[in-house]
Design a protein around this motif. Structure first.
Motif, short mmCIF file in Angstrom:
data_model
loop_
_atom_site.label_atom_id
_atom_site.label_comp_id
_atom_site.label_asym_id
_atom_site.label_seq_id
_atom_site.Cartn_x
_atom_site.Cartn_y
_atom_site.Cartn_z
N LEU A 117 3.61 -8.09 -4.30
CA LEU A 117 3.55 -9.05 -3.41
C LEU A 117 4.34 -8.93 -1.92
O LEU A 117 3.43 -9.19 -0.78
CB LEU A 117 4.43 -10.40 -3.82
CG LEU A 117 3.90 -10.81 -4.79
CD1 LEU A 117 4.91 -11.95 -5.39
CD2 LEU A 117 2.33 -11.25 -5.15
N GLU A 119 3.75 -6.09 -0.44
CA GLU A 119 3.08 -4.95 0.23
C GLU A 119 1.84 -5.39 0.92
O GLU A 119 1.02 -5.52 1.72
CB GLU A 119 2.42 -3.74 -0.65
CG GLU A 119 3.87 -2.59 -0.88
CD GLU A 119 3.61 -1.70 -1.62
OE1 GLU A 119 5.07 -0.69 -2.11
OE2 GLU A 119 2.57 -1.63 -2.81
N ALA A 120 1.25 -6.75 -0.59
CA ALA A 120 0.05 -7.36 -0.07
C ALA A 120 0.07 -8.12 1.31
O ALA A 120 -1.03 -8.12 1.85
CB ALA A 120 -0.68 -8.36 -1.01
N SER A 121 1.08 -8.46 1.14
CA SER A 121 1.36 -9.37 3.01
C SER A 121 1.03 -8.40 3.63
O SER A 121 0.82 -8.54 5.11
CB SER A 121 2.88 -10.05 3.11
OG SER A 121 3.33 -10.34 3.65
N TRP A 122 2.13 -7.00 3.39
CA TRP A 122 2.20 -5.84 5.11
C TRP A 122 0.56 -5.47 4.93
O TRP A 122 0.36 -5.73 6.57
CB TRP A 122 2.58 -4.23 4.61
CG TRP A 122 4.54 -4.92 4.54
CD1 TRP A 122 4.87 -5.73 4.54
CD2 TRP A 122 4.73 -4.16 3.89
NE1 TRP A 122 6.10 -5.83 4.00
CE2 TRP A 122 6.60 -4.66 3.94
CE3 TRP A 122 4.82 -2.59 3.36
CZ2 TRP A 122 7.37 -3.89 3.17
CZ3 TRP A 122 6.18 -1.99 2.90
CH2 TRP A 122 7.03 -2.75 3.28
N THR A 123 -0.68 -5.66 4.16
CA THR A 123 -2.19 -4.91 4.52
C THR A 123 -2.43 -6.31 4.90
O THR A 123 -4.22 -5.81 5.65
CB THR A 123 -2.52 -4.57 2.52
OG1 THR A 123 -2.91 -5.96 1.65
CG2 THR A 123 -1.65 -3.20 2.28
N LEU A 124 -1.84 -7.48 4.64
CA LEU A 124 -2.40 -8.66 5.22
C LEU A 124 -1.99 -8.77 6.75
O LEU A 124 -2.39 -9.51 7.62
CB LEU A 124 -2.71 -9.80 4.37
CG LEU A 124 -3.20 -9.88 3.22
CD1 LEU A 124 -3.44 -10.72 2.97
CD2 LEU A 124 -4.99 -10.04 3.53
N GLY A 125 -1.57 -8.07 7.46
CA GLY A 125 -1.36 -7.60 8.90
C GLY A 125 0.32 -8.36 9.11
O GLY A 125 0.60 -8.83 10.63
N ILE A 126 0.89 -9.17 7.98
CA ILE A 126 1.92 -9.48 8.56
C ILE A 126 3.38 -8.48 8.46
O ILE A 126 3.90 -7.96 7.43
CB ILE A 126 1.77 -10.81 7.30
CG1 ILE A 126 1.09 -11.72 7.03
CG2 ILE A 126 3.27 -11.21 7.60
CD1 ILE A 126 0.65 -12.73 8.77
N SER A 127 4.11 -8.96 9.16
CA SER A 127 5.46 -7.97 9.43
C SER A 127 5.78 -8.21 8.28
O SER A 127 6.48 -8.75 8.24
CB SER A 127 5.90 -8.34 11.08
OG SER A 127 6.68 -9.43 11.33
N LYS A 128 7.16 -7.42 8.79
CA LYS A 128 8.26 -6.81 7.10
C LYS A 128 9.07 -8.75 7.44
O LYS A 128 9.40 -8.38 6.58
CB LYS A 128 9.22 -5.62 7.51
CG LYS A 128 8.30 -4.53 6.86
CD LYS A 128 9.11 -3.10 7.31
CE LYS A 128 8.95 -2.38 6.29
NZ LYS A 128 9.16 -1.09 6.45
N MET A 130 8.46 -11.89 8.93
CA MET A 130 7.44 -12.58 8.56
C MET A 130 7.61 -12.35 6.99
O MET A 130 7.54 -13.99 6.41
CB MET A 130 6.23 -12.95 9.69
CG MET A 130 6.66 -13.23 11.02
SD MET A 130 7.75 -14.74 11.27
CE MET A 130 7.49 -16.11 9.90
N THR A 131 6.91 -10.74 6.62
CA THR A 131 7.10 -11.58 4.79
C THR A 131 7.88 -11.81 4.34
O THR A 131 7.93 -13.03 3.26
CB THR A 131 6.60 -9.66 4.82
OG1 THR A 131 5.07 -9.05 5.31
CG2 THR A 131 6.38 -10.25 3.63
#
Lengths: 235, 362
Positions: A117, A119-128, A130-131
């Motif tokens: 989950l 990693e999915a957030s990171w690949t969607l362009g969201i910073s660590k 904000m993730t």
């Protein structure tokens, strides 16, 4: 039953648990996700209040906050007075004393969030950063509650550290547990018993709440004892 | 020069396997590259390196004019800045968010109205209208897959990466969604890299195939090339099919399809998947029966006359390669070869039941 000491206790526990939530979250995050080799040292330091006699912790806090240490001197110069035997001093000591009760449930919660989950957030362009707020924290809801409630309850129940650092000043540092001690010292068993039963019921209610919230996710005790068991949610 | 993804890297794990990948693919149109191989061959690691979720230990990854990773130059672009759409094997939808929040999660560019318009278009395109407020846990596998695809597409990615997108599903659903996924990928028109360990899936979904085994690439090429001309014995055994011949369905009638293959017409049980005409005819060698004389009456639908080109011993069975208007391989026992006194140029009749012929759209 002395309502002043109840008020002091609730104030102390409330302030402590809020401060611990603020500092516990970054510590728990670091402990969960850091790859540093010496991480275990920080883990041990955070868990220290679990095993250390409160008098030992209280002694060091007293010495460090006192006028003979550079920390104590620096604080005195900044805020204009000394911390020992004040409410603020008590808050500092309580935060140290209850730190593992906030950090460990949080760390266990963060570790149970499925890495995919994140990693999915990171690949969607969201910073660590904000993730953390959009995925990790919302997934750790029951653990955040556990952390707040346990650090609150643990602070309510502290005795040795309060006595060492705060002393026994009515309306400032006299908490419920110290009041019970006082009553017993003066052979006033009825009053001590009243206060004791209230504290007992309160502690039981708090733990029931924690277990009720966590009954569908994972056991509470392994977290408190510092074992990070793989959680069942997030997968 | 057409925009290309150029991949040439190594990923070494301490006390673990070494993964090597070296390939390129066009990224200016909806080309689908399939990474095919058994589990443990390094497919997922390769995909994760492309997404920036793993750090490569040597070499570089270049996407168009952007260097994504270059070990010698110390470049490692984080996943946030690569603009890839990653569809995870288990979809990794955020369980605490609704379908629409999942899809909108990574969207940041454009005005509010533009974003809403884009989400509406994605919901429509992926048939998710009506499910906006549902939680992912309450959706079927197929719906979850579509949400994951929509979420990945919402950011307008340069490259789609799909890790075994069908493996989380049960077999009937998988066959149905395979057709659906293929149609979607065509419709979306984005370059995509897709992982599978199922050869029929690779054949069905890929414009080109990269075969991986034991941490390295064995062969790259069009599916037909890879499956008909395996460059490596491991590829042949991975593919596991003796005959894969391109054909055209000329007629469908009563559940059977008549397929033009070379100058022959063969009869096969029709595929239920969708209505296609261009296909591969897949026949396993052990399903081909050989005779010297024409059989007077038989339930089998296909009797193909031809001659033996070659006989190769292959384990317990012999591979009899024939020319029946196209190249056909039969697997028979050495005893049968002896009894029929098969040698090169012997005239034979190859008999194949319609049910033993598998049609794969191409």
């Amino acid at each position: 039953m002395n309502w002043t000491s109840v008020q002091t206790t609730l104030q102390l526990a409330g302030v402590t648990s809020m401060i611990l939530l603020l500092i516990g979250v970054p510590i728990a995050y670091w402990l969960t996700f850091s790859q540093r080799r010496w991480k275990f040292l920080v883990e041990s330091a955070v868990a220290l209040p679990l095993v250390l006699p409160p008098t030992v912790l209280g002694y060091y806090v007293l010495v460090w906050l006192g006028p003979h240490s550079w920390v104590g001197q620096a604080i005195e110069q900044t805020i204009g007075h000394r911390l020992p035997f004040t409410f603020e001093g008590l808050v500092v000591a309580s935060c140290l004393y209850s730190l593992p009760f906030a950090v460990q449930p949080l760390a266990a919660g963060f570790a149970a969030v499925h890495p995919r989950l994140i990693e999915a957030s990171w690949t969607l362009g969201i910073s660590k950063f904000m993730t953390f707020f959009r995925v990790i924290l919302p997934q750790s809801g029951p653990n955040v509650l556990t952390a707040v409630v346990l650090s609150f309850a643990h602070t309510v129940g502290e005795f040795g550290v309060v006595l060492m650092v705060g002393g026994n000043i009515e309306g400032v540092t006299r908490t419920i547990s110290i009041e019970i001690y006082d009553e017993v010292q003066t052979l006033n068993f009825d009053a001590a018993g009243h206060t004791a039963i209230i504290l007992l019921l309160f502690s039981f209610a708090v733990l029931s709440l924690v277990y009720a919230v966590n009954r569908n996710s994972r056991p509470v005790w392994p977290e408190i004892l510092g074992e990070k068991k793989e959680g069942r949610h997030g997968g | 020069m057409a925009a290309e993804l150029v991949v040439n890297f190594e990923k070494a794990y301490p006390q673990g396997p070494l993964i090597r990948a070296n390939f390129s693919m066009p990224i200016d149109h909806g080309h689908v590259t399939v990474l095919f191989g058994p589990s443990g061959s390094g497919k997922t690691t390769t995909l994760r390196c492309l997404a920036g979720l793993e750090r490569i230990t040597a070499g570089q990854i270049v996407c168009g004019s952007d260097v994504w990773a270059d070990v010698d130059r110390g470049i490692m672009i984080p996943p946030q800045q690569r603009r890839v759409g990653f569809v995870f094997q288990d979809y990794a939808l955020f369980p605490h968010m609704t379908v629409i929040d999942n899809i909108a999660y990574g969207m940041s560019s454009g005005s509010r109205a533009e974003r809403q318009q884009r989400i509406a278009a994605l919901l429509e395109q992926l048939q998710l209208t009506g499910l906006e407020q549902r939680r992912p846990q309450t959706l079927s596998g197929g719906q979850q897959q579509r949400v994951a695809l929509a979420r990945a597409l919402a950011r307008n990615p340069r490259l789609l990466l799909l890790d075994e997108p069908l493996s989380a599903l049960d077999l009937p659903t998988r066959l149905r969604l395979r057709a659906e996924l293929r149609a979607r990928l065509r419709e979306i028109g984005r370059p995509a890299i897709l992982i599978t360990h199922d050869w029929s899936e690779a054949l069905y979904l890929g414009d080109s195939v990269i075969v991986m085994a034991q941490g390295g690439i064995l062969q790259t090429g069009s599916p037909q090339e890879v499956f008909t001309k395996p460059a490596h014995p491991d590829v042949a055994s991975l593919v596991g099919v003796d005959n894969l011949i391109p054909g055209h369905i000329i007629r469908r009638e009563g559940g059977v399809a008549y397929v033009q293959v070379g100058c022959q017409t063969i009869v096969a049980v029709d595929s239920l998947e969708d209505h296609f005409t261009a296909c591969y005819v897949s026949i396993r060698g052990e399903n081909v029966v050989l005779d010297r004389e024409p059989v007077s009456s038989s339930s089998a639908r296909n009797h193909l006359a031809g001659h033996v080109v070659d006989i190769q011993p292959s384990g317990q069975l012999d591979r009899v390669v024939m020319d029946v208007g196209f190249r056909l391989v039969a697997l028979v026992t050495p005893l049968a070869v002896k009894e029929l006194s098969l040698i090169e140029n012997t005239r034979v009749i190859a008999t194949i039941k319609a049910a033993a012929i598998h049609l794969i759209p191409r």
